[in-house]
Design an enzyme around this catalytic site. Structure first.
Site, PDB file in Angstrom:
ATOM      1  N   ASP A  57      12.230  40.451  71.778  1.00 35.46           N
ATOM      2  CA  ASP A  57      13.040  41.568  71.207  1.00 35.46           C
ATOM      3  C   ASP A  57      12.661  42.575  69.925  1.00 35.46           C
ATOM      4  OD1 ASP A  57      12.655  39.480  69.429  1.00 35.46           O
ATOM      5  OD2 ASP A  57      14.305  40.136  68.051  1.00 35.46           O
ATOM      6  N   ASP A  81      12.081  34.255  68.072  1.00 35.96           N
ATOM      7  CA  ASP A  81      13.076  34.618  67.282  1.00 35.96           C
ATOM      8  C   ASP A  81      13.824  35.960  68.137  1.00 35.96           C
ATOM      9  OD1 ASP A  81      13.261  32.940  64.677  1.00 35.96           O
ATOM     10  OD2 ASP A  81      11.194  33.326  64.950  1.00 35.96           O
ATOM     11  N   ASP A 102       9.161  35.323  73.810  1.00 35.84           N
ATOM     12  CA  ASP A 102       9.171  35.501  72.524  1.00 35.84           C
ATOM     13  C   ASP A 102      10.174  34.428  71.952  1.00 35.84           C
ATOM     14  OD1 ASP A 102       9.121  36.659  69.711  1.00 35.84           O
ATOM     15  OD2 ASP A 102      10.927  37.517  70.576  1.00 35.84           O
TER      16      ASP A 102
HETATM   17  O1  LIG Z   1       7.819  36.816  67.169  1.00 36.50           O
HETATM   18  P1  LIG Z   1       8.881  36.109  66.890  1.00 36.50           P
HETATM   19  O2  LIG Z   1       9.040  34.596  67.536  1.00 36.50           O
HETATM   20  O3  LIG Z   1      10.168  37.023  67.300  1.00 36.50           O
HETATM   21  O4  LIG Z   1       8.871  36.239  65.164  1.00 36.50           O
HETATM   22  C1  LIG Z   1       8.994  37.075  64.484  1.00 36.50           C
HETATM   23  C2  LIG Z   1       9.631  36.869  62.973  1.00 36.50           C
HETATM   24  O5  LIG Z   1      10.663  35.858  63.291  1.00 36.50           O
HETATM   25  C3  LIG Z   1      11.085  35.143  62.047  1.00 36.50           C
HETATM   26  O6  LIG Z   1      12.073  36.003  61.434  1.00 36.50           O
HETATM   27  C4  LIG Z   1      12.876  36.804  62.016  1.00 36.50           C
HETATM   28  O7  LIG Z   1      13.952  35.811  62.321  1.00 36.50           O
HETATM   29  C5  LIG Z   1      14.301  35.203  61.401  1.00 36.50           C
HETATM   30  C6  LIG Z   1      15.436  33.950  61.664  1.00 36.50           C
HETATM   31  O8  LIG Z   1      16.503  34.444  62.910  1.00 36.50           O
HETATM   32  C7  LIG Z   1      15.544  36.043  60.333  1.00 36.50           C
HETATM   33  O9  LIG Z   1      16.024  35.322  59.152  1.00 36.50           O
HETATM   34  C8  LIG Z   1      14.321  37.123  59.787  1.00 36.50           C
HETATM   35  O10 LIG Z   1      15.140  38.149  59.200  1.00 36.50           O
HETATM   36  C9  LIG Z   1      13.608  37.889  61.173  1.00 36.50           C
HETATM   37  O11 LIG Z   1      12.809  38.832  60.799  1.00 36.50           O
HETATM   38  C10 LIG Z   1      10.328  34.375  61.285  1.00 36.50           C
HETATM   39  O12 LIG Z   1      10.847  33.807  60.208  1.00 36.50           O
HETATM   40  C11 LIG Z   1       9.160  35.333  61.043  1.00 36.50           C
HETATM   41  O13 LIG Z   1       8.131  34.632  60.359  1.00 36.50           O
HETATM   42  C12 LIG Z   1       8.510  35.805  62.367  1.00 36.50           C
HETATM   43  O14 LIG Z   1       7.174  36.775  62.253  1.00 36.50           O
END
Ligand SMILES: O=P(O)(O)OC[C@H]1O[C@H](O[C@H]2O[C@H](CO)[C@@H](O)[C@H](O)[C@H]2O)[C@H](O)[C@@H](O)[C@@H]1O
Length: 386
Positions: free
Chosen positions: A318, A129, A127
């Site tokens: 995560d 983020d 994954d």
């Molecule tokens: O599947 P992932 O790669 O984990 O993506 C899930 C979402 O991640 C991002 O948002 C998250 O991370 C951001 C940066 O650290 C943070 O600001 C936010 O609060 C988190 O929810 C991404 O911006 C989303 O579009 C993804 O869906």
């Protein structure tokens, strides 16, 4: 990472799950004409929400995607740090040590994991983020470190490797910048293979886009949400091609309801879209039966391991959306799921890592193990597996 970032998201997910359970209890009670379950009062008190208000929201949750929005916001709000301290009734240390017992550190159990993979092809699913990059307030600045990139590059040299993300594929590629990987963007709804030429992303092959007919709808909703949310300071709508993210992280908690209401009203016009909760984010996506778990199965099949007993997928993630992949692995009885989390939460993963830095250490150890051992040793394993 701030304390808020470290604590809130995992609790968010747990409370989200509580609400989901409550929704199913509530739905079946309503269906059978039963009285409102007593547990709803307890849940309401636990979440700090009046029971009648909670019931209304949960009953609404049985309808269109938009109607569920407020229940998800309650869940998001309930796990803000001050509330967590005062409302979670479980002794934290006791809960944590029992959780660690059932989901041990993948670093501590590295040898055990190597033994399980004996004679099998490891395939890495990562994954983005919160796993390869730390959670930061601005989603456009969620950069991975150079060391993490080098580690992922080494992993891909040694094992087939895929990035599986909620982000749109192009965006996650621009963060990772490694053409040799598989990329599954938009929660797995946009899958592309590694570059044939090995130099740029241009030569990559699109493998799977099961939600392509939703593209015009997603773009339409993106434009509407941009307009409707611009009056809420800190709100951000991210276009992830086959899905959308509405970010709450930089919005004052007092305005969360107003932002959620904008989302709910818009989504009520789009019953073919559903909404789920991530880390201070609402994810809007098509109602098709496709998720990170399906993407994992699709990629294994593309790699020629559809029914193979000789493959050992390792999935590291995560977020709540990663649970779909953990579930697939545990029901196949194949490979392992590793949850990146500092705090206990319900998970189908077998092992845990605390944060992206531990994820990097684990990946490095895999690379070192592969380098040190000959193919014959890998077949029989150089660690004592008795
Ligand atoms: O599947 P992932 O790669 O984990 O993506 C899930 C979402 O991640 C991002 O948002 C998250 O991370 C951001 C940066 O650290 C943070 O600001 C936010 O609060 C988190 O929810 C991404 O911006 C989303 O579009 C993804 O869906």
């Amino acid at each position: 990472m701030t304390n808020q970032n470290a604590v809130a998201p995992d609790a968010e997910t747990r409370i989200d799950e509580l609400i989901s359970v409550a929704m199913s209890i509530s739905n079946s009670s309503l269906l059978h004409g039963a009285a409102v379950p007593e547990s709803m009062a307890v849940l309401g008190a636990f979440l700090g929400i009046p029971q009648r208000k909670l019931m209304k929201r949960i009953e609404d949750g049985g309808g269109k995607g938009g109607a569920k929005v407020h229940a998800l916001i309650d869940s998001m709000r309930a796990c803000s740090p001050p509330r967590i301290k005062s409302t979670i009734p479980i002794p934290e240390n006791q809960e944590k040590s029992s959780w660690i017992l059932h989901h041990p550190s993948a670093l501590d159990k590295f040898e055990q994991i190597i033994c399980q993979s004996k004679g099998k092809q490891i395939v890495a699913f990562l994954d983005y983020d919160g796993t390869l990059s730390p959670i930061v307030p601005d989603p456009d600045k969620a950069f991975m470190t150079k060391k993490m990139r080098a580690t992922v590059k080494d992993i891909a040299r040694n094992f087939p490797t895929a990035i599986v993300s909620g982000r749109c594929r192009d965006k996650v590629y621009n963060f990772v910048k490694l053409p040799e990987l598989y990329y599954a963007g938009s929660h797995g709804m946009d899958i592309k293979g590694p570059s044939r030429r090995g130099h740029s992303e241009k030569g990559n092959q699109i493998l799977c886009q099961p939600a392509s007919k939703f593209l015009p709808m997603i773009n339409e909703v993106y434009k509407i949400l941009l307009e409707k949310t611009k009056s809420v300071p800190g709100a951000k709508v991210e276009n992830n091609k086959f899905c959308l993210s509405v970010h709450f992280r930089c919005v004052d908690e007092k305005s969360w309801d107003a932002l959620a209401e904008e989302v709910r009203v818009v989504l009520n016009e789009y019953p073919k879209l559903r909404v789920t909760q991530g880390r201070k984010v609402l994810e809007i996506r098509p109602t098709i039966k496709w998720d990170k778990g399906k993407a994992l199965e699709f990629l294994l099949e593309s790699l020629g391991y559809a029914n193979s007993k000789h493959v050992f997928p390792i999935y590291i993630g995560d977020d709540r959306t990663d649970e779909d992949a953990f579930k697939v692995l545990s029901s196949r009885g194949q490979g392992i799921g590793i949850l990146v989390s500092r705090v206990p939460k319900e998970t189908d993963a077998s092992y845990t890592l605390q944060d992206p830095s531990e994820a990097k250490q684990f990946l490095r150890r895999l690379v070192e193990w592969k380098r040190k051992t000959s193919p014959l040793q890998q077949q029989w394993s150089i660690v004592d597996c008795r």
